[in-house]
Design an enzyme around this catalytic site. Structure first.
Site, PDB file in Angstrom:
ATOM      1  N   HIS A  89       0.819  -1.210   0.000  1.00 40.70           N
ATOM      2  CA  HIS A  89       0.000   0.000   0.000  1.00 40.70           C
ATOM      3  C   HIS A  89       0.855   1.263   0.000  1.00 40.70           C
ATOM      4  O   HIS A  89       0.393   2.325  -0.379  1.00 40.70           O
ATOM      5  CB  HIS A  89      -0.916   0.034   1.227  1.00 40.70           C
ATOM      6  CG  HIS A  89      -1.862  -1.117   1.310  1.00 40.70           C
ATOM      7  ND1 HIS A  89      -2.895  -1.301   0.421  1.00 40.70           N
ATOM      8  CD2 HIS A  89      -1.926  -2.152   2.189  1.00 40.70           C
ATOM      9  CE1 HIS A  89      -3.563  -2.394   0.751  1.00 40.70           C
ATOM     10  NE2 HIS A  89      -2.995  -2.934   1.813  1.00 40.70           N
ATOM     11  N   HIS A 116       6.129   6.494   6.822  1.00 43.38           N
ATOM     12  CA  HIS A 116       5.618   6.078   5.514  1.00 43.38           C
ATOM     13  C   HIS A 116       5.153   7.303   4.740  1.00 43.38           C
ATOM     14  O   HIS A 116       5.063   8.403   5.289  1.00 43.38           O
ATOM     15  CB  HIS A 116       4.459   5.065   5.654  1.00 43.38           C
ATOM     16  CG  HIS A 116       3.246   5.626   6.325  1.00 43.38           C
ATOM     17  ND1 HIS A 116       3.042   5.550   7.682  1.00 43.38           N
ATOM     18  CD2 HIS A 116       2.172   6.287   5.826  1.00 43.38           C
ATOM     19  CE1 HIS A 116       1.903   6.134   8.000  1.00 43.38           C
ATOM     20  NE2 HIS A 116       1.350   6.600   6.890  1.00 43.38           N
ATOM     21  N   HIS A 118       2.636   9.020   1.317  1.00 43.29           N
ATOM     22  CA  HIS A 118       1.479   8.951   0.427  1.00 43.29           C
ATOM     23  C   HIS A 118       1.776   9.858  -0.763  1.00 43.29           C
ATOM     24  O   HIS A 118       2.366  10.931  -0.596  1.00 43.29           O
ATOM     25  CB  HIS A 118       0.212   9.426   1.145  1.00 43.29           C
ATOM     26  CG  HIS A 118      -0.101   8.643   2.390  1.00 43.29           C
ATOM     27  ND1 HIS A 118      -0.943   7.543   2.393  1.00 43.29           N
ATOM     28  CD2 HIS A 118       0.323   8.792   3.668  1.00 43.29           C
ATOM     29  CE1 HIS A 118      -1.026   7.055   3.616  1.00 43.29           C
ATOM     30  NE2 HIS A 118      -0.261   7.785   4.408  1.00 43.29           N
ATOM     31  N   HIS A 141       4.406  10.728   6.852  1.00 42.10           N
ATOM     32  CA  HIS A 141       3.921  10.565   8.226  1.00 42.10           C
ATOM     33  C   HIS A 141       4.965   9.874   9.089  1.00 42.10           C
ATOM     34  O   HIS A 141       5.438   8.778   8.740  1.00 42.10           O
ATOM     35  CB  HIS A 141       2.635   9.725   8.237  1.00 42.10           C
ATOM     36  CG  HIS A 141       1.476  10.388   7.576  1.00 42.10           C
ATOM     37  ND1 HIS A 141       0.376   9.685   7.109  1.00 42.10           N
ATOM     38  CD2 HIS A 141       1.239  11.700   7.302  1.00 42.10           C
ATOM     39  CE1 HIS A 141      -0.488  10.541   6.584  1.00 42.10           C
ATOM     40  NE2 HIS A 141       0.014  11.763   6.682  1.00 42.10           N
ATOM     41  N   THR A 224      -5.190   6.731   8.933  1.00 44.10           N
ATOM     42  CA  THR A 224      -5.802   6.971   7.625  1.00 44.10           C
ATOM     43  C   THR A 224      -5.927   5.707   6.783  1.00 44.10           C
ATOM     44  O   THR A 224      -6.250   5.785   5.602  1.00 44.10           O
ATOM     45  CB  THR A 224      -5.019   8.035   6.835  1.00 44.10           C
ATOM     46  OG1 THR A 224      -3.692   7.546   6.579  1.00 44.10           O
ATOM     47  CG2 THR A 224      -4.942   9.337   7.607  1.00 44.10           C
ATOM     48  N   THR A 225      -5.654   4.559   7.380  1.00 41.34           N
ATOM     49  CA  THR A 225      -5.883   3.263   6.735  1.00 41.34           C
ATOM     50  C   THR A 225      -6.586   2.359   7.745  1.00 41.34           C
ATOM     51  O   THR A 225      -6.500   2.592   8.956  1.00 41.34           O
ATOM     52  CB  THR A 225      -4.569   2.594   6.288  1.00 41.34           C
ATOM     53  OG1 THR A 225      -3.711   2.424   7.427  1.00 41.34           O
ATOM     54  CG2 THR A 225      -3.859   3.437   5.231  1.00 41.34           C
TER      55      THR A 225
END
Length: 308
Positions: A89, A116, A118, A141, A224-225
């Site tokens: 992801h 991680h 995005h 993040h 957020t996941t």
């Protein structure tokens, strides 16, 4: 007459189980059905909560507060070796023990566990949070948890168990050389579950100078996941981290489990509902202190000397 409710329950349960294969909207295709962001509530009921992240920050509605001081960073400047992983992801860098943050109006110390990112597609919009509707190309993040917990899952049961520092990433005309070690390592983890060791990096290299980390937005939200646990104290720094267009494009080397390019790895913004977004004034307080000292010195200089 009893069969209909039973069949409905079974069908609902099957849908929830199949929904465990969550994904971003960019991965949903006719040949690969997975549970996109709009249906993450089927994966975890938390994803349908009222304090979800990310959000759009409306600057005219935020409150400026002096109770949001600067953070104290420990271990951010120290180089380390960490596992860099293609999670299927995103790209995740596991962080060693000993890195932590304090102050920033947090209730105690929080230890860093992972980093991680995005991103979007072809350098387009890709951040999770937005400011006045503006979506940045990327967002990074740094995930921290209270020191007494052993995992994000455990900390997620505490309403203030997780503290995430968020950094917007903006396009720059020049390359950010400090990111080169991470970017060079991406070629070794193009496939999901691939991992490599990232050597000789520090969080200080990947974030902002400390004097740019006093201005931040604060609100209470969620992961957020999935499982979208509503346990996160969010601190989003106003000043973005610069990366060149070529550097941003390197993240497209990664692939989803389907073999598609890993792009548009962000959750759409969620309703703010009755929450309030605050803005730190630490930088204003520091400036006021300088002005106060200056005024005192000037005043002293202009005052007539006492008679001898």
């Amino acid at each position: 007459m009893l069969f209909a409710p039973v069949l409905l329950l079974v069908a609902s349960s099957m849908r929830i189980v199949s929904g465990a294969d969550w994904c971003y909207q960019s991965e949903v295709t006719c040949n690969h059905t997975c549970t996109g962001p709009e249906e993450w509530g089927l994966v975890s009921q938390h994803c349908s909560g009222r304090s979800q992240s990310p959000i759009n920050i409306v600057t005219k509605r935020m409150l400026r507060r002096d109770f949001l001081p600067s953070f104290d960073f420990f271990g951010y400047q120290e180089a380390f070796h960490g596992h860099l992983i293609n999670t299927g992801h995103s790209v995740q860098l596991d962080l060693p023990s000993g890195i932590r943050i304090e102050n920033g109006n947090l209730n105690g110390a929080y230890k860093a566990v992972q980093l991680h990112l995005h991103w979007g597609k072809d350098g387009g919009p890709g951040s999770e949070h937005t400011i006045d509707g503006e979506q940045f190309p990327m967002e990074m993040h740094l995930v921290h948890i209270k020191e007494e917990y052993d995992s994000i899952a455990q900390a997620g049961k505490d309403p203030t168990g997780v503290a995430v520092l968020g950094f917007f990433i903006q396009k720059s005309m020049s390359a950010n050389k400090k990111f080169d070690p991470l970017l060079d390592a991406l070629k070794y983890i193009t496939q999901p579950t691939n991992r490599t060791t990232l050597k000789g990096v520090s969080l200080e290299m990947l974030t902002l100078p400390k004097n740019n980390m006093t201005k931040y937005f604060r609100y209470s939200g969620s992961l957020t996941t999935p499982n979208c646990a509503e346990s996160v104290i969010w601190s989003l720094f106003e000043n973005p981290v610069p990366l060149s267009s070529k550097q941003i494009a390197v993240f497209a080397r990664l692939q989803f489990p389907t073999g598609k390019q890993m792009v548009q790895t962000y959750r759409p913004v969620q309703p703010l509902n009755d929450r309030q977004v605050y803005y730190s004034r630490g930088h204003l307080a520091q400036l006021s202190g300088v002005l106060l000292i200056t005024c005192v010195l000037v005043s002293s200089a202009l005052s007539p000397s006492p008679s001898v």
